[in-house]
Enzyme design. Structure first.
Site, PDB file in Angstrom:
ATOM      1  N   THR A 295     -16.534 -11.289  23.757  1.00 34.38           N
ATOM      2  CA  THR A 295     -16.869 -12.708  23.842  1.00 34.38           C
ATOM      3  C   THR A 295     -15.832 -13.453  24.665  1.00 34.38           C
ATOM      4  O   THR A 295     -16.169 -14.321  25.475  1.00 34.38           O
ATOM      5  CB  THR A 295     -16.958 -13.319  22.432  1.00 34.38           C
ATOM      6  OG1 THR A 295     -17.970 -12.637  21.685  1.00 34.38           O
ATOM      7  CG2 THR A 295     -17.304 -14.796  22.500  1.00 34.38           C
ATOM      8  N   GLY A 296     -14.561 -13.110  24.478  1.00 31.60           N
ATOM      9  CA  GLY A 296     -13.506 -13.785  25.229  1.00 31.60           C
ATOM     10  C   GLY A 296     -13.640 -13.600  26.722  1.00 31.60           C
ATOM     11  O   GLY A 296     -13.489 -14.555  27.497  1.00 31.60           O
ATOM     12  N   TRP A 316      -4.948 -10.988  22.249  1.00 33.38           N
ATOM     13  CA  TRP A 316      -3.883  -9.996  22.014  1.00 33.38           C
ATOM     14  C   TRP A 316      -4.470  -8.805  21.264  1.00 33.38           C
ATOM     15  O   TRP A 316      -4.498  -8.769  20.038  1.00 33.38           O
ATOM     16  CB  TRP A 316      -2.731 -10.625  21.218  1.00 33.38           C
ATOM     17  CG  TRP A 316      -1.548  -9.715  21.093  1.00 33.38           C
ATOM     18  CD1 TRP A 316      -1.171  -8.992  19.984  1.00 33.38           C
ATOM     19  CD2 TRP A 316      -0.581  -9.413  22.097  1.00 33.38           C
ATOM     20  NE1 TRP A 316      -0.041  -8.254  20.242  1.00 33.38           N
ATOM     21  CE2 TRP A 316       0.347  -8.503  21.538  1.00 33.38           C
ATOM     22  CE3 TRP A 316      -0.414  -9.808  23.429  1.00 33.38           C
ATOM     23  CZ2 TRP A 316       1.425  -7.998  22.260  1.00 33.38           C
ATOM     24  CZ3 TRP A 316       0.667  -9.304  24.143  1.00 33.38           C
ATOM     25  CH2 TRP A 316       1.567  -8.413  23.558  1.00 33.38           C
ATOM     26  N   TYR A 329      -5.748  -8.724  13.249  1.00 26.35           N
ATOM     27  CA  TYR A 329      -6.856  -8.709  14.213  1.00 26.35           C
ATOM     28  C   TYR A 329      -7.421 -10.115  14.397  1.00 26.35           C
ATOM     29  O   TYR A 329      -7.608 -10.586  15.522  1.00 26.35           O
ATOM     30  CB  TYR A 329      -7.929  -7.738  13.732  1.00 26.35           C
ATOM     31  CG  TYR A 329      -9.190  -7.728  14.561  1.00 26.35           C
ATOM     32  CD1 TYR A 329      -9.146  -7.573  15.947  1.00 26.35           C
ATOM     33  CD2 TYR A 329     -10.436  -7.860  13.950  1.00 26.35           C
ATOM     34  CE1 TYR A 329     -10.308  -7.562  16.704  1.00 26.35           C
ATOM     35  CE2 TYR A 329     -11.602  -7.844  14.696  1.00 26.35           C
ATOM     36  CZ  TYR A 329     -11.530  -7.702  16.070  1.00 26.35           C
ATOM     37  OH  TYR A 329     -12.683  -7.698  16.812  1.00 26.35           O
ATOM     38  N   HIS A 330      -7.715 -10.799  13.287  1.00 28.57           N
ATOM     39  CA  HIS A 330      -8.122 -12.203  13.300  1.00 28.57           C
ATOM     40  C   HIS A 330      -7.065 -13.028  12.575  1.00 28.57           C
ATOM     41  O   HIS A 330      -6.547 -12.590  11.545  1.00 28.57           O
ATOM     42  CB  HIS A 330      -9.459 -12.409  12.585  1.00 28.57           C
ATOM     43  CG  HIS A 330     -10.629 -11.851  13.326  1.00 28.57           C
ATOM     44  ND1 HIS A 330     -11.780 -11.427  12.689  1.00 28.57           N
ATOM     45  CD2 HIS A 330     -10.847 -11.665  14.652  1.00 28.57           C
ATOM     46  CE1 HIS A 330     -12.646 -10.991  13.587  1.00 28.57           C
ATOM     47  NE2 HIS A 330     -12.106 -11.122  14.785  1.00 28.57           N
ATOM     48  N   HIS A 346     -16.263  -2.160  22.877  1.00 31.72           N
ATOM     49  CA  HIS A 346     -15.397  -2.896  23.796  1.00 31.72           C
ATOM     50  C   HIS A 346     -14.201  -2.049  24.218  1.00 31.72           C
ATOM     51  O   HIS A 346     -13.850  -1.068  23.567  1.00 31.72           O
ATOM     52  CB  HIS A 346     -14.896  -4.185  23.145  1.00 31.72           C
ATOM     53  CG  HIS A 346     -15.984  -5.069  22.634  1.00 31.72           C
ATOM     54  ND1 HIS A 346     -16.971  -5.581  23.457  1.00 31.72           N
ATOM     55  CD2 HIS A 346     -16.253  -5.539  21.382  1.00 31.72           C
ATOM     56  CE1 HIS A 346     -17.792  -6.329  22.733  1.00 31.72           C
ATOM     57  NE2 HIS A 346     -17.388  -6.312  21.479  1.00 31.72           N
TER      58      HIS A 346
END
EC number: 2.4.3.-
Length: 375
Positions: A295-296, A316, A329-330, A346
């Site tokens: 998404t980024g 990151w 991670y989040h 990904h």
């Protein structure tokens, strides 16, 4: 009779050529999927894109195919701190914008428009081509009539990823100062405002978020939590990839129904069907051999169309920061992720390497530590 025979022969040859082209494309796509995006992809991509469409921007810094460094050390180190002298390269940014426009136009591809679909239309899912969905009345009602980014242009844009590297960054004020702020997957902001800011102009919502963050709306409590999050967007663009995979169908419909039933003040957008492959095609021609763009990366690629300067935060894809401290991670949950797993759709470290290169050339600014003025 002889003329008619020649016409039939010409038609048959034309059909054969078209068939061979599509067979070649399918073979390339299969090869890419099986190899994880390495090895012979470059030659495969070059066979699909004409010379005029090949990008000239140096992203990987060499002519050799990009391969994920499994140690990640050569990718993640030597990122300049926020206070280092970074200078925007306007010439390079404009060149990237022009090259991306050969593959997609964010103003158009950011959403399917109401005039292009009607209730009952059949759509094939992007990742499940054998599966279809019918355009529901709710979805149709929420399709925008015009692009939410029509004729829009912004001086500076922030794209906020969700990495735990944002924690204790003190970047919230800096993020909110940008002209346009993009966030990913309905990430919470209120409790983390000091580090991530509050301003939101566009936020994405993968259907899986409804399962992971809102328990698939199993009861009224979870529905209310989602509703509160949607109300907090207050006129922002809610970008919902509704046509990716059949598993998200019900979740998209639940969200659409909530928005309509409770008159939520959001501007919904549903990305065009060709968008994902167009974004992937652009990066492949730049030797960034991704499988499926995150998404980024999607948001950065779109933002080049309407942002003069682009600033990235919370990107990151590593379990440790530059000082060897653990990184979630989040920033907002305890979810774990295998960044280099072959099973992952990904290739995050590889994407990061490309973004780091663009940072070093001044095409974008990548912040991975504390922001200026953070205390």
């Amino acid at each position: 009779m002889q003329l008619q025979f020649r016409s039939w022969m010409l038609a048959a040859l034309t059909l054969l050529v078209v068939f061979l082209i599509f067979a070649d494309i399918s073979e390339i796509e299969e090869e890419i999927g099986n190899s994880g995006g390495r090895g012979t992809i470059r030659s495969a991509v070059n066979s699909l894109h004409s010379k005029s469409n090949r990008a000239e921007v140096v992203i990987n810094g060499s002519s050799s195919p990009a391969v994920v460094d499994r140690s990640n050390e050569s990718i993640k180190h030597n990122i300049q701190p926020a206070s280092s002298k970074w200078r925007h390269n306007q010439t390079l940014s404009l060149r990237i914008r022009k090259q991306i426009l050969k593959f997609l136009d964010a103003e158009k591809d950011i959403s399917v428009l109401k005039g292009t679909l009607k209730p009952g239309d059949i759509i094939h899912y992007i990742f499940d081509r054998d599966s279809t969905m019918n355009v529901s009345q709710n979805l149709y009602e929420l399709l925008p009539r015009t692009s939410p980014l029509k004729n829009k242009h912004f001086g500076t844009c922030a794209i906020v990823g969700n990495s735990g590297v944002l924690l204790n960054s003190g970047c919230g004020q800096e993020i909110d100062a940008h002209s346009f702020v993009i966030r990913c997957n309905l990430a919470p902001v209120q409790e983390y405002a000091r580090d991530v800011g509050l301003k939101t102009d566009l936020v994405t919502m993968n259907p899986s978020v409804i399962q992971r963050a809102f328990e698939d709306l199993v009861n009224a409590t979870w529905r209310e939590k989602l509703l509160q999050r949607l109300h907090s967007l207050n006129g922002s663009i809610l970008w919902i990839p509704a046509f990716m995979a059949r598993g998200g169908k019900e979740r998209v419909e639940w969200v659409n129904e909530l928005i309509l039933k409770h008159h939520v003040n959001v501007r919904t957008a549903y990305p065009s069907l060709p968008l994902l492959h167009a974004v992937r095609g652009y990066w492949l021609t730049n030797k960034v051999h991704i499988k499926r763009p995150t998404t980024g990366l999607l948001m950065y690629t779109l933002a080049t169309r309407f942002c003069n300067q682009i600033y990235l935060y919370g990107f990151w894809p590593f379990p440790l920061d530059q000082n060897q401290n653990p990184v979630k991670y989040h920033y907002y949950d305890s979810l774990k992720y295998g960044y280099t797993s072959q099973a992952s759709p990904h290739t995050m470290p590889l994407e990061f390497k490309a973004l780091k290169s663009l940072h070093e050339q001044g095409a974008l600014k990548l912040t991975v530590g504390q922001c200026d003025g953070a205390t």
